[in-house]
Design a protein around this motif. Sequence first.
Motif, short mmCIF file in Angstrom:
data_model
loop_
_atom_site.label_atom_id
_atom_site.label_comp_id
_atom_site.label_asym_id
_atom_site.label_seq_id
_atom_site.Cartn_x
_atom_site.Cartn_y
_atom_site.Cartn_z
N ALA A 3 0.84 -1.20 0.00
CA ALA A 3 0.00 0.00 0.00
C ALA A 3 0.88 1.25 0.00
CB ALA A 3 -0.91 0.00 1.22
N PRO A 4 0.44 2.31 -0.66
CA PRO A 4 1.21 3.55 -0.67
C PRO A 4 1.32 4.11 0.76
CG PRO A 4 -0.78 3.76 -2.03
CD PRO A 4 -0.78 2.40 -1.42
N ARG A 5 2.44 4.74 1.06
CA ARG A 5 2.68 5.32 2.37
C ARG A 5 3.10 6.78 2.19
NH1 ARG A 5 2.83 1.64 6.48
NH2 ARG A 5 4.48 2.66 7.62
N PRO A 6 2.17 7.63 1.74
CA PRO A 6 2.52 9.01 1.40
C PRO A 6 2.94 9.88 2.59
CG PRO A 6 0.15 8.72 1.35
CD PRO A 6 0.75 7.36 1.55
N LEU A 7 2.71 9.41 3.80
CA LEU A 7 3.07 10.22 4.97
C LEU A 7 4.34 9.73 5.66
CD1 LEU A 7 -0.47 10.94 6.46
CD2 LEU A 7 0.89 12.31 4.89
N THR A 8 5.13 8.92 4.96
CA THR A 8 6.39 8.45 5.52
C THR A 8 7.25 9.65 5.91
OG1 THR A 8 6.33 6.41 4.25
CG2 THR A 8 8.48 7.11 5.04
N GLY A 9 7.74 9.61 7.13
CA GLY A 9 8.58 10.70 7.63
C GLY A 9 7.79 11.89 8.15
N LYS A 10 6.47 11.81 8.14
CA LYS A 10 5.63 12.91 8.62
C LYS A 10 5.10 12.60 10.01
CE LYS A 10 5.76 14.92 4.56
NZ LYS A 10 6.50 16.14 4.33
N SER A 11 4.82 13.64 10.77
CA SER A 11 4.30 13.48 12.12
C SER A 11 3.16 14.46 12.36
CB SER A 11 5.43 13.75 13.13
OG SER A 11 4.96 13.62 14.45
N VAL A 12 2.13 14.00 13.07
CA VAL A 12 1.03 14.88 13.45
C VAL A 12 1.03 15.02 14.97
CG1 VAL A 12 -0.69 12.99 13.47
CG2 VAL A 12 -1.46 15.35 13.30
N ALA A 13 1.06 16.26 15.44
CA ALA A 13 0.93 16.55 16.87
C ALA A 13 -0.57 16.60 17.15
CB ALA A 13 1.59 17.88 17.23
N MET A 14 -1.05 15.71 18.02
CA MET A 14 -2.49 15.61 18.30
C MET A 14 -2.78 16.18 19.69
SD MET A 14 -3.15 11.75 16.81
CE MET A 14 -2.71 11.06 18.36
N ILE A 15 -3.27 17.41 19.73
CA ILE A 15 -3.60 18.07 20.99
C ILE A 15 -5.02 17.67 21.39
CG2 ILE A 15 -3.95 20.28 22.14
CD1 ILE A 15 -2.00 21.48 20.04
N PHE A 16 -5.16 17.06 22.54
CA PHE A 16 -6.47 16.62 23.03
C PHE A 16 -6.75 17.26 24.38
CE2 PHE A 16 -6.08 13.57 19.75
CZ PHE A 16 -7.31 12.97 19.55
N GLN A 17 -7.37 18.46 24.38
CA GLN A 17 -7.88 19.01 25.64
C GLN A 17 -9.08 18.19 26.07
OE1 GLN A 17 -8.90 23.09 24.73
NE2 GLN A 17 -7.01 23.85 25.65
N GLY A 36 3.13 7.57 8.55
CA GLY A 36 3.50 8.64 9.47
C GLY A 36 3.41 8.23 10.93
N HIS A 37 3.53 9.22 11.79
CA HIS A 37 3.52 9.01 13.24
C HIS A 37 2.58 10.00 13.90
CE1 HIS A 37 4.95 8.31 17.30
NE2 HIS A 37 5.15 9.61 17.43
#
Length: 131
Positions: A3-17, A36-37
């Motif tokens: 499967a394609p992995r277009p977000l390789t090397g990318k990270s999302v900061a997930m802020i959960f108040q 990604g991560h």
Amino acid sequence: TTAPRPLTGKSVAMIFQKRSTRTRVSTETGMSLLGGHGLFLGPSDIQLGVNESMRDTACVLSRFNSIILARVYSHDDITELSKHATVPVINALSDLHHPLQTLADLMALEDHFGVENMKGKTLAWVGDGNK
């Protein structure tokens, strides 16, 4: 095939108040499946605008992440993060909007009724019922 992995090397900061099992699991899993991560930042990890300004938080997260996702109580927090971030900011929920839920609902309706049967229909988000 792989499967394609277009977000390789990318990270999302997930802020959960505001906690959400479905949003956290779907975001982390989606990022992982796409290469990604996901970095979970809960209320005990980050206090928006308390010990560090919103501007500083947006700048720091932008330096180390490709995307900022925020699930917050006040829409002003989304606006302030967006103003200072240099990466895209995704509104995962605020007191004003819940675009991820709206998109998920639309996809569910299209799956059930078919895309053609959704043409001309209006979809509305009423509000967050679990404040």
